[in-house]
Scaffold this motif. Structure first.
Motif, PDB file in Angstrom:
ATOM      1  N   HIS A 137       0.821  -1.216   0.000  1.00 46.47           N
ATOM      2  CA  HIS A 137       0.000   0.000   0.000  1.00 46.47           C
ATOM      3  C   HIS A 137       0.848   1.256   0.000  1.00 46.47           C
ATOM      4  O   HIS A 137       2.042   1.224   0.281  1.00 46.47           O
ATOM      5  CB  HIS A 137      -1.001   0.017   1.163  1.00 46.47           C
ATOM      6  N   HIS A 178      -6.320  -2.638   3.024  1.00 49.68           N
ATOM      7  CA  HIS A 178      -6.054  -1.350   2.362  1.00 49.68           C
ATOM      8  C   HIS A 178      -4.893  -1.419   1.382  1.00 49.68           C
ATOM      9  O   HIS A 178      -3.909  -2.096   1.609  1.00 49.68           O
ATOM     10  CB  HIS A 178      -5.866  -0.207   3.360  1.00 49.68           C
ATOM     11  N   ASN A 181      -4.154   4.595   1.697  1.00 51.44           N
ATOM     12  CA  ASN A 181      -4.754   5.285   2.843  1.00 51.44           C
ATOM     13  C   ASN A 181      -4.529   6.772   2.678  1.00 51.44           C
ATOM     14  O   ASN A 181      -3.514   7.199   2.138  1.00 51.44           O
ATOM     15  CB  ASN A 181      -4.193   4.989   4.239  1.00 51.44           C
ATOM     16  N   HIS A 192       3.696   7.119   3.814  1.00 52.34           N
ATOM     17  CA  HIS A 192       4.614   5.983   3.782  1.00 52.34           C
ATOM     18  C   HIS A 192       4.269   5.030   2.647  1.00 52.34           C
ATOM     19  O   HIS A 192       3.187   5.098   2.076  1.00 52.34           O
ATOM     20  CB  HIS A 192       4.645   5.231   5.126  1.00 52.34           C
ATOM     21  N   ALA A 194       4.467   0.724   1.806  1.00 51.60           N
ATOM     22  CA  ALA A 194       4.502  -0.491   2.622  1.00 51.60           C
ATOM     23  C   ALA A 194       4.652  -1.741   1.765  1.00 51.60           C
ATOM     24  O   ALA A 194       3.960  -1.905   0.759  1.00 51.60           O
ATOM     25  CB  ALA A 194       3.223  -0.599   3.449  1.00 51.60           C
ATOM     26  N   TYR A 233       8.325  -0.018  10.959  1.00 49.19           N
ATOM     27  CA  TYR A 233       8.578   1.152  10.113  1.00 49.19           C
ATOM     28  C   TYR A 233      10.011   1.640  10.299  1.00 49.19           C
ATOM     29  O   TYR A 233      10.541   1.618  11.408  1.00 49.19           O
ATOM     30  CB  TYR A 233       7.658   2.314  10.511  1.00 49.19           C
ATOM     31  N   GLU A 243       7.305   0.808   5.469  1.00 49.99           N
ATOM     32  CA  GLU A 243       6.718  -0.186   6.379  1.00 49.99           C
ATOM     33  C   GLU A 243       6.894  -1.585   5.776  1.00 49.99           C
ATOM     34  O   GLU A 243       6.818  -1.752   4.560  1.00 49.99           O
ATOM     35  CB  GLU A 243       5.219   0.115   6.525  1.00 49.99           C
TER      36      GLU A 243
HETATM   37 FE   LIG Z   1       0.758   1.277   6.399  1.00 45.68          FE
END
Ligand SMILES: [Fe+2]
Length: 299
Positions: A137, A178, A181, A192, A194, A233, A243
């Motif tokens: 994500h 997700h 976001n 961030h 991920a 993270y 992440e």
């Molecule tokens: Fe995240």
């Protein structure tokens, strides 16, 4: 509306492409697929392109690519976007694995690349670094969360998985809780990126690998409450917050409407909902603390 099926690659700008290639290949464990003077493409060992690098300032996402169903006619994609009032254009050579795509701007002015057909990258045969499964994500700070969510749902076909009050939204485009976001911030910027790893053991290995490269965690390990993924993270040399996560909630059947049962779910069943502003960030780990006073806990 079109129906995005997965997050493909994120394009990040960097002032030092060589340094970032070293980080993404040796630490993250991606394979370098293609390199030119001012551009590079990196893929997971499973062949999914995940990161594109181009010269520019650090810690900025310039483009994000999503795949629609393979075989989808890009002309149909253009027409559907046009119906929603979105300007777009067809472009060739999106990446080594994407011969052609449709490029548009989302409601926060980030370039979005949409494609249907993808050629998997070859494994480079090297075993190095963390070697995640995929780019899972991308999280963004935006100054109008509602407008951004509306665009991603009404134009790109995302569904809302959860809200944290009205300032933080988690959207899915497949079974993962997700894929994007959006959190409120007056100053829009990347929050961030991920990468998904297989399991908790891989999270531990990731933390060890980072430490071996003298990179220390800035948050985690912990289990988030919203999405319920275990996550760590760190920040890379460009200050991009990265992440690694596993065990994210799965919406395995949209018609059932709940996330696949997990032992740590607060609700039975756990359906998409609005979590209160008092919701802690983590179920356990840093971010789950309440100050204990006698038998009472307060935040
Ligand atoms: Fe995240």
């Amino acid at each position: 509306m079109i129906n995005v099926r997965r997050l493909a690659h994120a394009t990040l700008t960097t002032p030092d492409i060589d340094r970032q290639i070293a980080y993404y290949t040796e630490v993250v464990g991606l394979a370098l697929v293609e390199r030119s003077k001012d551009r590079a493409y990196l893929a997971t060992k499973q062949g999914l392109e995940a990161i594109a690098l181009e010269l520019g300032k650090g810690n900025a996402l310039s483009r994000v690519a999503f795949q629609v169903a393979p075989g989808t006619d890009l002309g149909d994609v253009s027409r559907a976007l046009g119906k929603d009032g979105v300007k777009c254009e067809r472009r060739k050579g999106i990446s080594p694995g994407v011969a052609e795509g449709i490029v548009l701007k989302d409601s926060k002015d980030t370039l979005v690349e949409i494609f249907s057909d993808y050629a998997f990258a070859r494994d480079d045969g090297r075993s190095a670094g963390i070697m995640p499964l995929k780019l899972g994500h991308v999280a963004y700070r935006v100054d109008d969360v509602q407008k951004t969510v509306k665009f991603y749902c009404d134009v790109l076909g995302f569904r809302v998985s959860d809200w944290r009050d009205d300032t933080f939204a988690f959207l899915r485009c497949n079974t993962d809780h997700h894929t994007v976001n959006f959190v409120y911030d007056a100053e829009p910027q990347l929050h961030h990126i991920a990468f998904e790893v297989k399991d908790w053991a891989e999270i531990q290995r990731a933390a060890e690998t980072l430490a071996k490269h003298d990179i220390h965690l800035v948050w985690g390990p912990g289990r988030h409450i919203i999405g319920h993924n275990i996550a760590i993270y760190h920040r890379n040399a460009d200050k991009v917050r990265v992440e690694f996560f596993c065990e994210m909630d799965q919406m395995k059947d949209e018609s059932l409407g709940y996330f696949d049962p997990r032992p740590w779910h607060q609700d039975r069943p756990q359906r998409p909902k609005v979590w209160g502003p008092e919701t802690l960030r983590n179920y356990w780990g840093y971010g789950s603390e309440r100050v204990i006073r006698g038998y009472q806990t307060i935040e």
